[in-house]
Structure formats: C-alpha cells, structure tokens
Enzyme design. Sequence first.
Site, short mmCIF file in Angstrom:
data_model
loop_
_atom_site.label_atom_id
_atom_site.label_comp_id
_atom_site.label_asym_id
_atom_site.label_seq_id
_atom_site.Cartn_x
_atom_site.Cartn_y
_atom_site.Cartn_z
N LEU A 194 -9.65 -3.43 5.07
CA LEU A 194 -9.51 -4.86 4.83
C LEU A 194 -8.16 -5.19 4.21
O LEU A 194 -7.51 -4.33 3.62
CB LEU A 194 -10.66 -5.34 3.94
CG LEU A 194 -12.05 -5.11 4.57
CD1 LEU A 194 -13.14 -5.23 3.51
CD2 LEU A 194 -12.29 -6.07 5.72
N PRO A 195 -7.73 -6.46 4.31
CA PRO A 195 -6.36 -6.82 3.89
C PRO A 195 -6.08 -6.66 2.40
O PRO A 195 -4.97 -6.29 2.03
CB PRO A 195 -6.23 -8.29 4.31
CG PRO A 195 -7.26 -8.49 5.36
CD PRO A 195 -8.38 -7.59 5.00
N THR A 238 -6.17 -1.07 0.64
CA THR A 238 -5.37 -0.86 -0.57
C THR A 238 -5.69 -1.99 -1.54
O THR A 238 -5.35 -3.14 -1.31
CB THR A 238 -3.87 -0.85 -0.24
OG1 THR A 238 -3.61 0.22 0.67
CG2 THR A 238 -3.04 -0.64 -1.49
N LYS A 286 -1.84 5.94 -3.82
CA LYS A 286 -1.27 5.03 -2.82
C LYS A 286 -0.24 4.09 -3.43
O LYS A 286 0.86 3.91 -2.87
CB LYS A 286 -2.39 4.21 -2.17
CG LYS A 286 -1.92 3.12 -1.21
CD LYS A 286 -1.15 3.68 -0.02
CE LYS A 286 -0.58 2.58 0.87
NZ LYS A 286 -1.60 1.91 1.68
N LYS A 319 2.65 -6.99 -1.69
CA LYS A 319 1.30 -6.88 -2.26
C LYS A 319 1.11 -5.54 -2.96
O LYS A 319 0.61 -5.46 -4.09
CB LYS A 319 0.25 -7.05 -1.16
CG LYS A 319 -1.18 -6.99 -1.65
CD LYS A 319 -2.14 -6.52 -0.58
CE LYS A 319 -2.08 -5.04 -0.36
NZ LYS A 319 -3.14 -4.50 0.52
#
Length: 317
Positions: free
Chosen positions: A90-91, A122, A197, A264
């Site tokens: 998912l975004p 993420t 990450k 982001k």
Amino acid sequence: MPTLRCLQSIPFRLPVGVRRLSSGTKPIGFIGLGQMGSRMARNCIKAGHDLIVYDMNDAAADECLDAGAKALAASVAEMGSQCGTIVTMLPAAQQVEEVYLDPTSGLFSNCEPGTLLIDCSTTGPSVAERVSNIATEHKMDMVDAPVSGGVGGAEAATLSFMVGGSKEAFGRAKTILSHMGKNIVHCGGPGKGQVAKVCNNLVLAITMIGLNEGYNLAITKGMDPAVISDIFNSSSAQCWSSGYVGIPGTKDKSTGFKVSLMSKDLGLAMETARDAGVVLPLGERAFGLYDLLAGSDLQDKDFSVVFEYLKEMNRKD
C-alpha cells in the site's frame, strides 16, 4: 485515497471460467496492485499459488485476473475471511492502518487466528510495531517486509525484502517472499524491517544528491558526460546510484522511484531519528531538497531528476 467504506461497493468478480473458491480453500490474498504490487502478485501466480486480489483500480485488478489470479475480492473483509495468508503493498501508513485496523472491514476484524499477514508497504517503524502488536493480540502472525529494488526488481522477482517480526513469522513468510525476491533478510523483531528500509533510503537519497552534484559540476566545467560517468563508475565515487543513473541526462525520468515517494520515505527517516534522539545533518538537507521537489511539477519524476533540477539552478544563478 477513498475510504474502505467506498471500496466496499466494488462487486466481487471472477474471471471467465473460474469457479468461486470454496470456504475450505485457503488461497493467498494480495491487496494493492500498483506498479510494485501488480508485478509482485503476478510472480506469486507464476509460482503456482491460488491468488485472490483486491484493488480499487479495476484495470490493475483485471490484469491480474488475466495473468491467472483466481478471483477478485469484493472487499478487504471478504478477502480476510477467505485467505490464510495476505500480502499488502500500500502507498503509505494511512492506507495500512485502514486496511488492518478498521473495526468493521479491516483484516484484524475478519481474518481467522493463525492467518499470516505480510505488509510490504513502507510505513516507518512506529506504525509497523503498533500494527504487529495488535496482530499478536488477535493470534495472527505478522511481518513488516518493505522492499528495495524498484519496479525492475518487482518484475524480475529479484527484490530485497527487509523483514521484521518473530522468527516463527519470518519462517512462514520467507516461502512466499522467495517467489518475489532473491534477498530476504530477517532484520529482527517487529518494526525492524522498517528501520532497515528508512535507513537504506536515507543513504540512497544522500548518495543520489551527491552523485548528481558531482556530475553537474564536472559537466558545467566542460567534461563529457560519458567520460565523467565512466570515471565515477570505475573509481571511489562508484555506488548503486551511479550505476542506476548511467550517463547523466540520458535516463528516462518518467518511470522509476518517484520523487514524491522518496520525500515520503525521508520524512519517515526524520521521524524515526527524532524518536531515537539521533541527529541527521545530511539527511535533513536531503529531505529538504526532495520535499521541495515533491511540491513541484517534478513530483512524479524518477528521484534521479535532481540532476535536471541542479542544472536549472545553474541557469538561474
């Protein structure tokens, strides 16, 4: 992104000639069929898994059906009730929290105990830890498994997965992840995949900016772009970014890892650093630059577009 209540209105559709899965079958569910998720889902299908897919983009869902997915779920809730393993891509954290935590339509409210949940989004460590703790309360296994490798890695099933969760959950998840990637690393407990990450992308952003500052200076002083690229790629300036960019100014910036997504991820790195009491002098500057670009008409370009931005700044000065 519309709320899950809006998404509930999408009808359940089956590809022609495919029967509805029986209640006794436990296929894999896949939620999120964007640039990365669609390719990851297709690799699961290629590996022989029965896949139920879910996305509000009908075209993306239909492509997965054409590729061999068994069914298209009408809702997150329906998928939760039918699948023994569910992968989400998912975004951002907001969508992850909606999909997992909604008290009516979320996965935790509809999956059975023992379900394996693999979140490849993420989100940052704090969200991953909180969602994983709730999964444990519901007697479900969960891992955070963000990826590195981009669209090309998703297509070729060569992604790197940075996985956080218990050893038992990692062992269960590794079999599924191995169909989508080649480097699957257990980073530690819940949230540690997200730590890896955001730190990886922090370094990536800094090196991408530094690389393109060097290119911009060399080319402005009259060097041939191909020559300086060859030097960087065969000397101490060599890095992942130098191989990715190739000869500066020649890479197609319309595809790849978007500026908005890098911004982001850097925001998540800043948040993680604040929580840990860690100072990131270069990271803060990198975030400032990518945040600026994310607010411009470059937001959907590949994050290596920083080279073109620097050239434009030359002209303005």
